[in-house]
Design a protein around this motif. Sequence first.
Motif, PDB file in Angstrom:
ATOM      1  N   ASP A  39       0.863  -1.177   0.000  1.00 29.54           N
ATOM      2  CA  ASP A  39       0.000   0.000   0.000  1.00 29.54           C
ATOM      3  C   ASP A  39       0.906   1.236   0.000  1.00 29.54           C
ATOM      4  O   ASP A  39       1.935   1.261   0.676  1.00 29.54           O
ATOM      5  CB  ASP A  39      -0.890  -0.018   1.262  1.00 29.54           C
ATOM      6  CG  ASP A  39      -1.972  -1.087   1.176  1.00 29.54           C
ATOM      7  OD1 ASP A  39      -2.761  -1.053   0.221  1.00 29.54           O
ATOM      8  OD2 ASP A  39      -2.003  -1.979   2.040  1.00 29.54           O
TER       9      ASP A  39
ATOM     10  N   ARG B 114      -8.497  -3.337 -11.986  1.00 27.64           N
ATOM     11  CA  ARG B 114      -7.922  -3.431 -10.638  1.00 27.64           C
ATOM     12  C   ARG B 114      -8.601  -4.542  -9.857  1.00 27.64           C
ATOM     13  O   ARG B 114      -9.757  -4.878 -10.093  1.00 27.64           O
ATOM     14  CB  ARG B 114      -8.042  -2.104  -9.893  1.00 27.64           C
ATOM     15  CG  ARG B 114      -9.462  -1.715  -9.481  1.00 27.64           C
ATOM     16  CD  ARG B 114      -9.477  -0.434  -8.670  1.00 27.64           C
ATOM     17  NE  ARG B 114      -8.506  -0.480  -7.607  1.00 27.64           N
ATOM     18  CZ  ARG B 114      -7.743   0.561  -7.251  1.00 27.64           C
ATOM     19  NH1 ARG B 114      -7.869   1.714  -7.860  1.00 27.64           N
ATOM     20  NH2 ARG B 114      -6.887   0.437  -6.259  1.00 27.64           N
TER      21      ARG B 114
ATOM     22  N   ARG C  69     -14.388  -3.846  -6.925  1.00 26.50           N
ATOM     23  CA  ARG C  69     -15.428  -3.640  -5.911  1.00 26.50           C
ATOM     24  C   ARG C  69     -16.810  -3.479  -6.511  1.00 26.50           C
ATOM     25  O   ARG C  69     -17.780  -3.284  -5.781  1.00 26.50           O
ATOM     26  CB  ARG C  69     -15.065  -2.433  -5.035  1.00 26.50           C
ATOM     27  CG  ARG C  69     -13.698  -2.600  -4.355  1.00 26.50           C
ATOM     28  CD  ARG C  69     -13.379  -1.465  -3.379  1.00 26.50           C
ATOM     29  NE  ARG C  69     -11.965  -1.489  -2.991  1.00 26.50           N
ATOM     30  CZ  ARG C  69     -11.505  -1.136  -1.795  1.00 26.50           C
ATOM     31  NH1 ARG C  69     -12.329  -0.732  -0.859  1.00 26.50           N
ATOM     32  NH2 ARG C  69     -10.214  -1.178  -1.538  1.00 26.50           N
TER      33      ARG C  69
ATOM     34  N   PHE D 174     -11.525 -12.891  -2.298  1.00 25.07           N
ATOM     35  CA  PHE D 174     -10.588 -12.173  -3.183  1.00 25.07           C
ATOM     36  C   PHE D 174     -10.300 -13.020  -4.429  1.00 25.07           C
ATOM     37  O   PHE D 174     -10.242 -12.506  -5.542  1.00 25.07           O
ATOM     38  CB  PHE D 174      -9.268 -11.869  -2.465  1.00 25.07           C
ATOM     39  CG  PHE D 174      -9.254 -10.591  -1.654  1.00 25.07           C
ATOM     40  CD1 PHE D 174      -9.295  -9.346  -2.283  1.00 25.07           C
ATOM     41  CD2 PHE D 174      -9.156 -10.617  -0.263  1.00 25.07           C
ATOM     42  CE1 PHE D 174      -9.249  -8.157  -1.553  1.00 25.07           C
ATOM     43  CE2 PHE D 174      -9.108  -9.434   0.482  1.00 25.07           C
ATOM     44  CZ  PHE D 174      -9.158  -8.199  -0.171  1.00 25.07           C
TER      45      PHE D 174
ATOM     46  N   ARG E 124     -11.358 -12.630  -8.689  1.00 26.36           N
ATOM     47  CA  ARG E 124     -10.539 -12.753  -9.907  1.00 26.36           C
ATOM     48  C   ARG E 124     -11.166 -13.774 -10.862  1.00 26.36           C
ATOM     49  O   ARG E 124     -11.219 -13.548 -12.070  1.00 26.36           O
ATOM     50  CB  ARG E 124      -9.103 -13.157  -9.547  1.00 26.36           C
ATOM     51  CG  ARG E 124      -8.301 -11.989  -8.987  1.00 26.36           C
ATOM     52  CD  ARG E 124      -6.864 -12.353  -8.667  1.00 26.36           C
ATOM     53  NE  ARG E 124      -6.687 -13.032  -7.400  1.00 26.36           N
ATOM     54  CZ  ARG E 124      -6.664 -12.444  -6.207  1.00 26.36           C
ATOM     55  NH1 ARG E 124      -6.823 -11.134  -6.106  1.00 26.36           N
ATOM     56  NH2 ARG E 124      -6.487 -13.138  -5.097  1.00 26.36           N
TER      57      ARG E 124
ATOM     58  N   ARG F 251      -2.863  -4.740  -8.922  1.00 25.23           N
ATOM     59  CA  ARG F 251      -2.934  -5.907  -8.014  1.00 25.23           C
ATOM     60  C   ARG F 251      -3.570  -7.121  -8.691  1.00 25.23           C
ATOM     61  O   ARG F 251      -4.516  -7.008  -9.455  1.00 25.23           O
ATOM     62  CB  ARG F 251      -3.729  -5.641  -6.735  1.00 25.23           C
ATOM     63  CG  ARG F 251      -3.167  -4.559  -5.845  1.00 25.23           C
ATOM     64  CD  ARG F 251      -3.898  -4.601  -4.496  1.00 25.23           C
ATOM     65  NE  ARG F 251      -3.471  -3.531  -3.604  1.00 25.23           N
ATOM     66  CZ  ARG F 251      -2.352  -3.572  -2.902  1.00 25.23           C
ATOM     67  NH1 ARG F 251      -1.553  -4.602  -2.972  1.00 25.23           N
ATOM     68  NH2 ARG F 251      -2.025  -2.572  -2.125  1.00 25.23           N
TER      69      ARG F 251
ATOM     70  N   GLY G  12      -3.111 -11.272  -3.393  1.00 25.33           N
ATOM     71  CA  GLY G  12      -3.968 -12.236  -2.707  1.00 25.33           C
ATOM     72  C   GLY G  12      -3.155 -13.111  -1.774  1.00 25.33           C
ATOM     73  O   GLY G  12      -3.504 -13.288  -0.599  1.00 25.33           O
TER      74      GLY G  12
ATOM     75  N   PHE H 162      -0.909 -10.867   1.107  1.00 26.69           N
ATOM     76  CA  PHE H 162      -1.674 -10.308   2.230  1.00 26.69           C
ATOM     77  C   PHE H 162      -2.231 -11.406   3.138  1.00 26.69           C
ATOM     78  O   PHE H 162      -2.204 -11.279   4.359  1.00 26.69           O
ATOM     79  CB  PHE H 162      -2.789  -9.373   1.732  1.00 26.69           C
ATOM     80  CG  PHE H 162      -2.294  -7.990   1.399  1.00 26.69           C
ATOM     81  CD1 PHE H 162      -1.612  -7.746   0.215  1.00 26.69           C
ATOM     82  CD2 PHE H 162      -2.467  -6.926   2.280  1.00 26.69           C
ATOM     83  CE1 PHE H 162      -1.126  -6.471  -0.099  1.00 26.69           C
ATOM     84  CE2 PHE H 162      -1.993  -5.644   1.990  1.00 26.69           C
ATOM     85  CZ  PHE H 162      -1.325  -5.424   0.794  1.00 26.69           C
TER      86      PHE H 162
HETATM   87  N1  NYM Z   1      -5.841  -7.251  -1.101  1.00 30.97           N
HETATM   88  C1  NYM Z   1      -5.989  -7.091  -2.446  1.00 30.97           C
HETATM   89  C2  NYM Z   1      -5.857  -8.521  -0.539  1.00 30.97           C
HETATM   90  O1  NYM Z   1      -5.730  -8.669   0.669  1.00 30.97           O
HETATM   91  N2  NYM Z   1      -6.021  -9.609  -1.357  1.00 30.97           N
HETATM   92  C3  NYM Z   1      -6.178  -9.481  -2.710  1.00 30.97           C
HETATM   93  O2  NYM Z   1      -6.328 -10.492  -3.411  1.00 30.97           O
HETATM   94  C4  NYM Z   1      -6.152  -8.168  -3.276  1.00 30.97           C
HETATM   95  C5  NYM Z   1      -6.323  -7.998  -4.753  1.00 30.97           C
HETATM   96  O3  NYM Z   1      -6.896  -5.284  -0.433  1.00 30.97           O
HETATM   97  N3  NYM Z   1      -4.650  -3.337   1.140  1.00 30.97           N
HETATM   98  C6  NYM Z   1      -5.746  -6.075  -0.227  1.00 30.97           C
HETATM   99  C7  NYM Z   1      -4.600  -5.162  -0.504  1.00 30.97           C
HETATM  100  C8  NYM Z   1      -5.111  -3.761  -0.174  1.00 30.97           C
HETATM  101  C9  NYM Z   1      -6.625  -3.908  -0.175  1.00 30.97           C
HETATM  102  O4  NYM Z   1      -6.619  -2.893  -2.350  1.00 30.97           O
HETATM  103  C10 NYM Z   1      -7.338  -3.051  -1.188  1.00 30.97           C
HETATM  104  P1  NYM Z   1      -6.491  -1.436  -3.023  1.00 30.97           P
HETATM  105  O5  NYM Z   1      -5.470  -1.624  -4.102  1.00 30.97           O
HETATM  106  O6  NYM Z   1      -6.032  -0.515  -1.930  1.00 30.97           O
HETATM  107  O7  NYM Z   1      -7.872  -1.092  -3.537  1.00 30.97           O
END
Ligand code: NYM
Length: 213
Positions: free
Chosen positions: A18, A45, A49, A76, A80, A101, A106, A109
């Motif tokens: 981030d 992206r 959402r 998550f 995809r 991302r 995925g 995190f």
């Molecule tokens: N994130 C994003 C995950 O935990 N797993 C995933 O598969 C993806 C695609 O979501 N902190 C987390 C990372 C970010 C948060 O993403 C939201 P963004 O790019 O800030 O909208």
Amino acid sequence: PPPPRPPRGSLIVLEGLDRSGKTSQCARLVSHLQDKEGLPVEAWRFPDRTTCVGSMIAAYLANQSQLDDRAIHLLFSANRWEKRVLMESKLKSGTSLVVDRYSYSGVAFSAAKGLDIEWCKAPEVGLIAPDLVLFLDVPPEKAAERGGYGTERYEQLEFQKEVAKHYNLLRDPTWEVVDGSLPLEAVEEQIRRLTMDSIVTCQKGKPLANLWL
Ligand code: NYM
């Protein structure tokens, strides 16, 4: 005879912590490719959402819902999967996709929370493999200094340090690591060059592949 197929598009993925600059770089790259190079390209992206699954993810990230770590991981991933067919048809019809991302976020995190890395990878198997992974490398401390960590889940220095460790475990020699601490224009220049190389390779007929390689 069937009509000749257009050269396929390239799947370009930007990854990083981030506040590593991904979102700005994605936007700049897409306008450059469209306006200056005249190429068919779309900005994507994840999480997306806008879907039903995406709205569950958004609520979770905003701390409006609680979910088991494995349950949110699979959401998550499902987010995809629900875009896979469209992704494949865009690429095959010649449109390149610049994606903010993908599966690496995925895994990084979720594994940073303590989930097993192989377990995290499993639901990603069979998604389209990126043609280029651009990793914007910024030390967690430096990303945190940039300010603007919001109030979303995960936006804390200690957690980002864990995510960084897991990105390092996932990194492979095909990734292009860009020093995200450099001035924005220098980062942009490198990203443009690497992207154009990838687009040309795909136009020349590099086949689509699936995760994980
Ligand atoms: N994130 C994003 C995950 O935990 N797993 C995933 O598969 C993806 C695609 O979501 N902190 C987390 C990372 C970010 C948060 O993403 C939201 P963004 O790019 O800030 O909208």
